[in-house]
Scaffold this motif. Structure first.
Motif, PDB file in Angstrom:
ATOM      1  N   PRO A 501       0.778  -1.030   0.095  1.00 36.61           N
ATOM      2  CA  PRO A 501      -0.042   0.162   0.024  1.00 36.61           C
ATOM      3  C   PRO A 501       0.709   1.159   0.137  1.00 36.61           C
ATOM      4  CG  PRO A 501      -0.719  -1.705   1.666  1.00 36.61           C
ATOM      5  CD  PRO A 501       0.608  -2.083   1.245  1.00 36.61           C
ATOM      6  N   ALA A 502       0.469   2.263  -0.563  1.00 37.66           N
ATOM      7  CA  ALA A 502       1.133   3.464  -0.824  1.00 37.66           C
ATOM      8  C   ALA A 502       0.010   4.907  -0.930  1.00 37.66           C
ATOM      9  CB  ALA A 502       1.931   3.428  -1.834  1.00 37.66           C
ATOM     10  N   VAL A 503       0.740   5.772  -0.634  1.00 32.23           N
ATOM     11  CA  VAL A 503      -0.077   7.078  -0.594  1.00 32.23           C
ATOM     12  C   VAL A 503       0.672   7.754  -1.866  1.00 32.23           C
ATOM     13  CG1 VAL A 503      -0.668   9.322   0.337  1.00 32.23           C
ATOM     14  CG2 VAL A 503      -0.911   7.452   1.669  1.00 32.23           C
ATOM     15  N   ALA A 504      -0.264   8.179  -2.804  1.00 28.94           N
ATOM     16  CA  ALA A 504       0.381   8.750  -4.063  1.00 28.94           C
ATOM     17  C   ALA A 504      -0.753   9.488  -4.764  1.00 28.94           C
ATOM     18  CB  ALA A 504       0.713   7.569  -4.969  1.00 28.94           C
ATOM     19  N   ALA A 505      -0.292  10.345  -5.881  1.00 28.21           N
ATOM     20  CA  ALA A 505      -1.189  11.108  -6.797  1.00 28.21           C
ATOM     21  C   ALA A 505      -2.141  10.218  -7.357  1.00 28.21           C
ATOM     22  CB  ALA A 505      -0.689  11.850  -7.524  1.00 28.21           C
ATOM     23  N   TYR A 506      -3.226  10.787  -7.471  1.00 30.11           N
ATOM     24  CA  TYR A 506      -4.454   9.689  -8.274  1.00 30.11           C
ATOM     25  C   TYR A 506      -3.747   9.122  -9.397  1.00 30.11           C
ATOM     26  CZ  TYR A 506      -8.823   8.660 -10.179  1.00 30.11           C
ATOM     27  OH  TYR A 506     -10.143   7.972 -10.674  1.00 30.11           O
ATOM     28  N   PRO A 507      -3.857   7.955  -9.687  1.00 30.29           N
ATOM     29  CA  PRO A 507      -3.317   7.337 -10.828  1.00 30.29           C
ATOM     30  C   PRO A 507      -3.993   7.627 -12.259  1.00 30.29           C
ATOM     31  CG  PRO A 507      -4.104   5.591  -9.235  1.00 30.29           C
ATOM     32  CD  PRO A 507      -4.269   6.885  -8.606  1.00 30.29           C
ATOM     33  N   GLU A 508      -5.343   7.861 -11.938  1.00 29.61           N
ATOM     34  CA  GLU A 508      -6.098   7.860 -13.188  1.00 29.61           C
ATOM     35  C   GLU A 508      -6.498   9.258 -13.690  1.00 29.61           C
ATOM     36  OE1 GLU A 508      -6.233   4.983 -13.965  1.00 29.61           O
ATOM     37  OE2 GLU A 508      -6.244   3.897 -12.104  1.00 29.61           O
ATOM     38  N   GLU A 509      -5.063   9.946 -13.920  1.00 33.43           N
ATOM     39  CA  GLU A 509      -5.279  11.293 -14.023  1.00 33.43           C
ATOM     40  C   GLU A 509      -5.887  11.586 -15.923  1.00 33.43           C
ATOM     41  OE1 GLU A 509      -5.059  15.183 -13.761  1.00 33.43           O
ATOM     42  OE2 GLU A 509      -5.122  13.711 -12.485  1.00 33.43           O
ATOM     43  N   ARG A 510      -5.339  10.696 -16.593  1.00 32.48           N
ATOM     44  CA  ARG A 510      -5.858  10.900 -17.926  1.00 32.48           C
ATOM     45  C   ARG A 510      -7.185  10.763 -17.898  1.00 32.48           C
ATOM     46  NH1 ARG A 510      -1.984   6.707 -21.198  1.00 32.48           N
ATOM     47  NH2 ARG A 510      -2.111   5.766 -19.102  1.00 32.48           N
ATOM     48  N   SER A 511      -8.031   9.600 -17.253  1.00 35.61           N
ATOM     49  CA  SER A 511      -9.294   9.688 -17.404  1.00 35.61           C
ATOM     50  C   SER A 511     -10.065  10.958 -16.497  1.00 35.61           C
ATOM     51  CB  SER A 511      -9.865   8.527 -16.649  1.00 35.61           C
ATOM     52  OG  SER A 511      -9.506   7.187 -17.467  1.00 35.61           O
ATOM     53  N   ARG A 512      -9.340  11.309 -15.676  1.00 37.53           N
ATOM     54  CA  ARG A 512      -9.913  12.499 -14.817  1.00 37.53           C
ATOM     55  C   ARG A 512     -10.076  13.721 -15.586  1.00 37.53           C
ATOM     56  NH1 ARG A 512      -9.201  16.930 -12.660  1.00 37.53           N
ATOM     57  NH2 ARG A 512      -7.041  17.044 -13.513  1.00 37.53           N
ATOM     58  N   GLY A 513      -8.903  13.999 -16.480  1.00 39.05           N
ATOM     59  CA  GLY A 513      -8.743  14.954 -17.262  1.00 39.05           C
ATOM     60  C   GLY A 513     -10.007  14.908 -18.394  1.00 39.05           C
ATOM     61  N   ILE A 514     -10.271  13.959 -18.937  1.00 39.89           N
ATOM     62  CA  ILE A 514     -11.392  13.741 -20.031  1.00 39.89           C
ATOM     63  C   ILE A 514     -12.556  14.134 -19.501  1.00 39.89           C
ATOM     64  CG2 ILE A 514     -12.443  12.126 -21.515  1.00 39.89           C
ATOM     65  CD1 ILE A 514      -9.714  10.514 -21.507  1.00 39.89           C
ATOM     66  N   TRP A 515     -12.840  13.673 -18.408  1.00 45.27           N
ATOM     67  CA  TRP A 515     -14.216  13.761 -17.760  1.00 45.27           C
ATOM     68  C   TRP A 515     -14.480  15.225 -16.709  1.00 45.27           C
ATOM     69  CZ3 TRP A 515     -18.444  10.468 -18.331  1.00 45.27           C
ATOM     70  CH2 TRP A 515     -18.180   9.352 -18.912  1.00 45.27           C
ATOM     71  N   GLU A 516     -13.413  15.949 -16.830  1.00 50.67           N
ATOM     72  CA  GLU A 516     -13.415  16.866 -15.743  1.00 50.67           C
ATOM     73  C   GLU A 516     -14.254  17.993 -16.012  1.00 50.67           C
ATOM     74  OE1 GLU A 516      -9.720  20.099 -14.145  1.00 50.67           O
ATOM     75  OE2 GLU A 516      -9.698  19.318 -16.305  1.00 50.67           O
ATOM     76  N   SER A 517     -15.052  18.317 -17.066  1.00 47.41           N
ATOM     77  CA  SER A 517     -15.892  19.187 -17.466  1.00 47.41           C
ATOM     78  C   SER A 517     -17.373  18.695 -17.475  1.00 47.41           C
ATOM     79  CB  SER A 517     -15.591  20.119 -18.539  1.00 47.41           C
ATOM     80  OG  SER A 517     -15.601  19.270 -19.740  1.00 47.41           O
ATOM     81  N   HIS A 518     -17.412  17.156 -17.395  1.00 47.67           N
ATOM     82  CA  HIS A 518     -18.604  16.680 -17.718  1.00 47.67           C
ATOM     83  C   HIS A 518     -19.612  16.783 -16.247  1.00 47.67           C
ATOM     84  CE1 HIS A 518     -21.477  13.842 -19.008  1.00 47.67           C
ATOM     85  NE2 HIS A 518     -21.592  13.053 -18.011  1.00 47.67           N
ATOM     86  N   ALA A 519     -21.042  17.013 -16.383  1.00 47.43           N
ATOM     87  CA  ALA A 519     -21.701  17.685 -15.307  1.00 47.43           C
ATOM     88  C   ALA A 519     -22.536  16.272 -14.804  1.00 47.43           C
ATOM     89  CB  ALA A 519     -22.844  18.497 -15.749  1.00 47.43           C
ATOM     90  N   PHE A 520     -22.223  15.304 -15.256  1.00 48.66           N
ATOM     91  CA  PHE A 520     -23.098  14.271 -14.717  1.00 48.66           C
ATOM     92  C   PHE A 520     -24.394  14.270 -14.556  1.00 48.66           C
ATOM     93  CE2 PHE A 520     -18.637  13.083 -13.639  1.00 48.66           C
ATOM     94  CZ  PHE A 520     -18.714  11.695 -14.173  1.00 48.66           C
ATOM     95  N   PRO A 521     -25.324  14.921 -15.375  1.00 53.35           N
ATOM     96  CA  PRO A 521     -26.710  15.032 -15.334  1.00 53.35           C
ATOM     97  C   PRO A 521     -27.487  14.048 -15.166  1.00 53.35           C
ATOM     98  CG  PRO A 521     -26.191  15.086 -17.633  1.00 53.35           C
ATOM     99  CD  PRO A 521     -24.683  14.763 -16.929  1.00 53.35           C
ATOM    100  N   ALA A 522     -28.666  14.013 -14.646  1.00 51.93           N
ATOM    101  CA  ALA A 522     -29.793  12.974 -14.486  1.00 51.93           C
ATOM    102  C   ALA A 522     -30.116  12.522 -16.009  1.00 51.93           C
ATOM    103  CB  ALA A 522     -31.286  13.097 -14.082  1.00 51.93           C
ATOM    104  N   LEU A 523     -29.792  11.225 -16.306  1.00 48.78           N
ATOM    105  CA  LEU A 523     -30.017  10.519 -17.565  1.00 48.78           C
ATOM    106  C   LEU A 523     -31.279  10.812 -18.242  1.00 48.78           C
ATOM    107  CD1 LEU A 523     -27.972   7.430 -16.717  1.00 48.78           C
ATOM    108  CD2 LEU A 523     -27.226   9.144 -18.252  1.00 48.78           C
ATOM    109  N   PRO A 524     -31.444  11.267 -19.367  1.00 49.65           N
ATOM    110  CA  PRO A 524     -32.706  11.756 -20.080  1.00 49.65           C
ATOM    111  C   PRO A 524     -33.421  10.634 -20.940  1.00 49.65           C
ATOM    112  CG  PRO A 524     -30.889  12.633 -21.396  1.00 49.65           C
ATOM    113  CD  PRO A 524     -30.308  11.711 -20.290  1.00 49.65           C
ATOM    114  N   LEU A 525     -34.646  10.863 -21.426  1.00 45.47           N
ATOM    115  CA  LEU A 525     -35.408  10.366 -22.261  1.00 45.47           C
ATOM    116  C   LEU A 525     -35.089  10.846 -23.296  1.00 45.47           C
ATOM    117  CD1 LEU A 525     -37.511   7.986 -22.845  1.00 45.47           C
ATOM    118  CD2 LEU A 525     -39.243   9.927 -22.731  1.00 45.47           C
ATOM    119  N   ILE A 526     -34.581  10.247 -24.354  1.00 48.11           N
ATOM    120  CA  ILE A 526     -33.881  10.827 -25.759  1.00 48.11           C
ATOM    121  C   ILE A 526     -34.938  11.239 -26.722  1.00 48.11           C
ATOM    122  CG2 ILE A 526     -32.451  10.360 -27.622  1.00 48.11           C
ATOM    123  CD1 ILE A 526     -30.647   8.612 -25.838  1.00 48.11           C
ATOM    124  N   GLY A 527     -36.068  10.163 -26.912  1.00 47.97           N
ATOM    125  CA  GLY A 527     -36.927  10.798 -27.926  1.00 47.97           C
ATOM    126  C   GLY A 527     -38.127   9.730 -27.857  1.00 47.97           C
TER     127      GLY A 527
END
Length: 527
Positions: A501-527
């Motif tokens: 075990p270790a304490v380190a910087a969050y290892p999934e930084e590339r994924s975090r950057g991709i999702w950084e601006s995503h708002a995670f809204p309630a999933l809608p009915l599309i049509g």
């Protein structure tokens, strides 16, 4: 006749009275007086255990599809030795058969493990919410036994709540999120009764995994849950929350399988097993609904908490970003390879082709350029890895991390972890997959379905890691300190649970950057 005397299988007793059978102290069956009546449990490996205590009335008959109602009191001594019957279940992993074979309809019961039952102990309390995609789940499974965790000096509580269409179907004439309301009712029971079992009602920590972690996130956002717990742990929180229109449309398709309308009036006399089977039938053909239901259809997710404007007014990320539950200390984390288990179940392990990977990126990656961003961030990744990454990130990893980020940004305190230890089961092919944290945190390495991930004979390495995680969870429940620094958006320090075990910087930084601006809204009915 009292409620307990009239209910089949309740085992209320009279002549022995609250003192129970005679015997040396420490060997007598433990007896506790709750607000509803007296219960007698048993002892297992030095821990007092009480099972099947009702926290609400059976949600059947006139109470079908209603908010939970307080359980009626009983006279005499109620034997609390057996788990209550589980609620109706979907057919995954044979869970429907387990529910079908159970006797009675008193689905809403709690179970308590206490190392020191009595009002003076004032021990920290851990309340477990099991997962199961909101369609399956029962507290009586052996992997959810609370004994090993309780031996760390905490009181452990597990409970049943309504799942599937009984708990989350969006039906006209019924409150939304009945499964979440059951959870609030169970936590209310804990607040009112846990002192008698040796727990401190001021030190309650709610913890859950997968749909249980998603439930914990929802509880943080619900006003009716305010004040019922001091700390929260969300493990691999399922990030799906439905808009009312989507939930109602799916419920309509399920009711149509029975030739009925999606109303409480139409469905109230339907056998719960038939309703669960109708949900399974729709799930089996969800892919054809993808143009209308979107990502949930691609992942076969027929129910989820509904952002209905009443029980749940905002998504958890909106609520936490706005300062809701700022005074709640939060522990969140996920496994490294969340998707791997599901890929294996689908028979696709090592078999994902470029077309399947491209489709997954198109459906689940955030924003109009999400697929390109994944390919740019992971230039050497093949189809299998890209498929796994985007599924893991969409459903579990990024929703879970965002809880910590929203909470921290609003002034709350959060600790983050990632489980990076690879499961030895299946020759190590599953990696650090979804569900691996359950046996490690609860300590049940040799029982139940998750034990398949650990292997037939748990290794010393597995036992050591389990002990470390149990200590972290119980320390957090006791004083809010799991053993590593709080998360912040500067250093982003997290605990990595592995053989070393270790304490380190969050290892999934590339994924975090991709999702950084995503708002995670309630999933809608599309049509």
């Amino acid at each position: 006749m009292t409620a307990a005397e009239s209910e089949p299988g309740s085992n209320a007793s009279g002549p022995s009275g609250p003192s129970g059978p005679s015997g040396p102290p420490g060997t007598r069956p433990p007896v506790v007086r709750t607000a509803g009546g007296t219960v007698r449990g048993g002892r297992e490996a030095g821990v007092a255990v009480f099972r099947g205590i009702p926290y609400a009335e059976p949600p059947v008959g006139a109470l079908r599809f209603a908010a939970p109602q307080p359980a009626r009191a009983w006279s005499g001594v109620r034997e609390a030795l057996a788990f209550g019957p589980p609620p109706p279940q979907g057919g995954h992993f044979g869970m429907d058969a387990l529910a079908r074979d159970a006797v009675g309809d008193n689905w809403l019961t709690v179970n308590v493990w206490s190392p020191d039952p009595g009002p003076g102990a004032a021990l920290p309390v851990l309340v477990w919410i099991q997962g199961g995609a909101y369609v399956i789940g029962m507290s009586g499974l052996p992997e959810y036994d609370g004994g090993r965790l309780a031996r760390h000096g905490v009181v452990v509580v597990t409970f049943n709540y309504r799942v599937g269409l009984e708990g989350f179907g969006q039906f006209e004439g019924a409150p939304a999120n009945r499964g979440l309301l059951d959870q609030v009712a169970a936590l209310t029971w804990v607040r009112d009764n846990i002192r008698a079992f040796g727990g401190d009602p001021g030190r309650v920590t709610v913890f859950g995994q997968s749909a249980g972690g998603g439930s914990v996130a929802a509880l943080l956002a619900m006003k009716c849950a305010s004040g019922l717990f001091r700390r929260a742990v969300a493990q691999s929180a399922q990030g799906t929350y439905f808009a009312p229109e989507l939930a109602a449309d799916i419920a309509g398709a399920c009711a149509a399988e029975l030739g009925l309308r999606p109303t409480a009036a139409d469905l109230s006399d339907t056998d719960p097993r038939l309703l669960a089977a109708a949900g399974d039938a729709v799930s089996a053909t969800m892919s054809r609904w993808a143009p209308r239901w979107g990502p949930p259809a691609h992942r076969t997710i027929p129910v989820a908490p509904v952002v209905d404007g009443d029980v749940l007014t905002r998504t958890p990320w909106q609520a936490l970003a706005g300062g809701a539950a700022r005074d709640i200390e939060l522990l969140v984390g996920h496994t490294r390879d969340e998707q791997r288990l599901f890929t294996a179940i689908d028979g696709l392990l090592g078999e994902v082709d470029e077309e399947q990977a491209a489709s997954a990126l198109d459906v689940f990656a955030p924003g109009p350029d999400g697929a390109r961003r994944y390919r740019d961030a992971f230039p050497t990744a093949g189809p299998d890895e890209l498929y796994e990454l985007v599924h893991s990130d969409w459903l579990f990893r990024m929703p879970t991390l965002r809880l910590a980020e929203a909470h921290s940004a609003a002034g709350g305190r959060a600790h983050v972890y990632e489980l990076t230890w690879s499961a030895p089961g299946m020759g190590g092919a599953l990696g650090a997959c979804h569900g691996l944290d359950v046996p490690l945190v609860l300590g049940n390495l040799d029982r139940g379905q998750p034990a398949l991930l650990i292997g037939d004979a748990p290794s010393p390495e597995a036992a050591d890691l389990s002990g470390l995680m149990r200590s972290a969870w119980t320390s957090f429940a006791a004083d809010g300190e799991p053993g590593w620094p709080a998360y912040d958006t500067g250093r982003r320090l997290v605990q990595l649970f592995d053989a070393r075990p270790a304490v380190a910087a969050y290892p999934e930084e590339r994924s975090r950057g991709i999702w950084e601006s995503h708002a995670f809204p309630a999933l809608p009915l599309i049509g």
